[in-house]
Write a protein that holds these residues in place. Sequence first.
Motif, PDB file in Angstrom:
ATOM      1  N   ILE A  53       0.836  -1.209   0.000  1.00  7.05           N
ATOM      2  CA  ILE A  53       0.000   0.000   0.000  1.00  7.05           C
ATOM      3  C   ILE A  53       0.866   1.253   0.000  1.00  7.05           C
ATOM      4  O   ILE A  53       0.576   2.232  -0.704  1.00  7.05           O
ATOM      5  CB  ILE A  53      -0.957  -0.008   1.206  1.00  7.05           C
ATOM      6  CG1 ILE A  53      -2.018  -1.092   1.020  1.00  7.05           C
ATOM      7  CG2 ILE A  53      -1.623   1.347   1.389  1.00  7.05           C
ATOM      8  CD1 ILE A  53      -2.951  -1.250   2.201  1.00  7.05           C
ATOM      9  N   PRO A  64      -5.498   6.484  -0.501  1.00  4.93           N
ATOM     10  CA  PRO A  64      -6.316   6.107   0.654  1.00  4.93           C
ATOM     11  C   PRO A  64      -6.827   7.323   1.401  1.00  4.93           C
ATOM     12  O   PRO A  64      -6.160   8.362   1.476  1.00  4.93           O
ATOM     13  CB  PRO A  64      -5.336   5.300   1.519  1.00  4.93           C
ATOM     14  CG  PRO A  64      -4.262   4.859   0.593  1.00  4.93           C
ATOM     15  CD  PRO A  64      -4.126   5.952  -0.417  1.00  4.93           C
ATOM     16  N   TRP A 208      -6.652  -3.440  -3.867  1.00  4.19           N
ATOM     17  CA  TRP A 208      -6.923  -2.016  -3.724  1.00  4.19           C
ATOM     18  C   TRP A 208      -7.084  -1.293  -5.064  1.00  4.19           C
ATOM     19  O   TRP A 208      -8.117  -0.641  -5.296  1.00  4.19           O
ATOM     20  CB  TRP A 208      -5.858  -1.355  -2.854  1.00  4.19           C
ATOM     21  CG  TRP A 208      -6.323  -0.043  -2.295  1.00  4.19           C
ATOM     22  CD1 TRP A 208      -6.674   1.067  -2.996  1.00  4.19           C
ATOM     23  CD2 TRP A 208      -6.527   0.279  -0.932  1.00  4.19           C
ATOM     24  NE1 TRP A 208      -7.073   2.069  -2.160  1.00  4.19           N
ATOM     25  CE2 TRP A 208      -6.998   1.614  -0.879  1.00  4.19           C
ATOM     26  CE3 TRP A 208      -6.343  -0.422   0.261  1.00  4.19           C
ATOM     27  CZ2 TRP A 208      -7.291   2.271   0.311  1.00  4.19           C
ATOM     28  CZ3 TRP A 208      -6.644   0.232   1.447  1.00  4.19           C
ATOM     29  CH2 TRP A 208      -7.104   1.552   1.481  1.00  4.19           C
ATOM     30  N   SER A 218     -11.129   1.640  -1.618  1.00  2.00           N
ATOM     31  CA  SER A 218     -10.800   0.864  -0.416  1.00  2.00           C
ATOM     32  C   SER A 218     -10.199  -0.451  -0.862  1.00  2.00           C
ATOM     33  O   SER A 218     -10.206  -0.794  -2.048  1.00  2.00           O
ATOM     34  CB  SER A 218     -12.055   0.624   0.427  1.00  2.00           C
ATOM     35  OG  SER A 218     -11.733  -0.021   1.638  1.00  2.00           O
ATOM     36  N   GLY A 219      -9.681  -1.194   0.099  1.00  4.07           N
ATOM     37  CA  GLY A 219      -9.102  -2.492  -0.204  1.00  4.07           C
ATOM     38  C   GLY A 219     -10.040  -3.605   0.203  1.00  4.07           C
ATOM     39  O   GLY A 219     -11.253  -3.526  -0.001  1.00  4.07           O
TER      40      GLY A 219
END
Length: 475
Positions: A53, A64, A208, A218-219
Amino acid sequence: MIITGLAVGAVLGIVMQRGRFCVTGMLRDIFLQRSWRTFVGLLIVIAVHAVGIAALTSAGVITPTYDNFAPLAVIVGAFIFGFGIILSGGCASGTWYRSGEGLVGSWIALATYALSTAAMKTGILSGFTAAMSSWETELTTLPALFGVSVWWFVVPFAALTAYLTRHFMIKESKRPKIARLGNQPAWKRPLHVYTAGALIGLIGVIAWPLSAAAGRNSGLGITTPTAHTLQYITTGDESYLNWGVMLVLGILAGSFIAAKATGEFRIRVADATTSVRAVAGGTMMGVGASLAGGCTVGNGMVQTSLFSFQGWIALLFIAIGVGVAAKIFLKPAAVAKKTNAQEGTYSTEQSIANESVTSAEDRVLPVTTSQAPVSLGGVKVATGLVSLKPAVSEKLRDLGDGYYALDSLGAVCPFPLIEAKDVIKTLDSGEHLVIDFDCTQATDAIPQWCATDGHEVTDFKETGDASWQITVKKG
């Protein structure tokens, strides 16, 4: 693009099922086994996820967003969720993939989880959710608090996880080899929990950008998609049919495919106690996850990877809830377990009375019976009225020659292990405990216990679909 959610979910369901990956069990082991070995599997998920991420964010592939930390909702919700997953026998993702193995208790928990989540998010209890979440702080993530790059947290955390992984792998290499099912091809063997953790972390990273491309920034996530699944089924509103719904349906499908292919699928009907606990546990899961802003996936894997206050504090209080509930509910039975014929539940055609395995070491027991004896793992047992010497525990059947049978068919994780550990204390060193069980997770938990506590597995075999028998010689 939402179809990619189905593909990601299917792969995730396969990996979770083959890795017996259960965060409930990882947290439970800390309290029941005093072991952190499996919990490191969760740390591996977080570490791989965090590196991926951070890399995607640094490259501008994903952006994010971070919610403000709401202490009351997160702490109370996480505790309720942790308590509930002990009652239901699995966390949110665990309930989805174990449903794919045919556990009716998980189906019940999944239904009440979906119902309570929908009620908390958009239904009759949405006002309660809003009230509990109204107290917010300005805290979001640790990197934001200190004004530094997320890599200052990612790199040390990944290094710590690597150290702990190496530590426990070295410990594993020094203890007796874990017993595995005999004559089983490599593709049917379960994944090591650390391998499964690394794969799940990688799947989370891939998820993601695929989810973002479908309009969902979002993941991996389970709670909101579960609610949306129920809402789509009941209303037909296509706005609820999204990438997240495809993800959880994919987990169910992937788990079923994996379990069916490896002979680990069978419909197992829960008894009354398990069913009642599943209703209560599933309801608490939905309430708790909705308040906390996520489950063991949304908070325990994704938010922790972002180093958010919500993620790490939620994981802590989920663990506390697990510990309290384990202390209350996870105890050996006080009386002997009824047979499957008496209960009429969790029935299996491959039970002790129908097993017919022979060997050169067959031992005929002294019996008084109107029926001919059958063979149990090389030990001949009568199926009718039997007169044997009293067992050392009322939970055991004395098979003679120092062999005792424990019927754990129908018992869900971790009860086969709990009962085995309880009754083996009544045996003398060198005596044998023959355990019949149909809990998939116990295929790893019982051999792990034997290797750790110095007991020898002398026989371990499949007795049918999702049915196993293991013989343990007390060390």
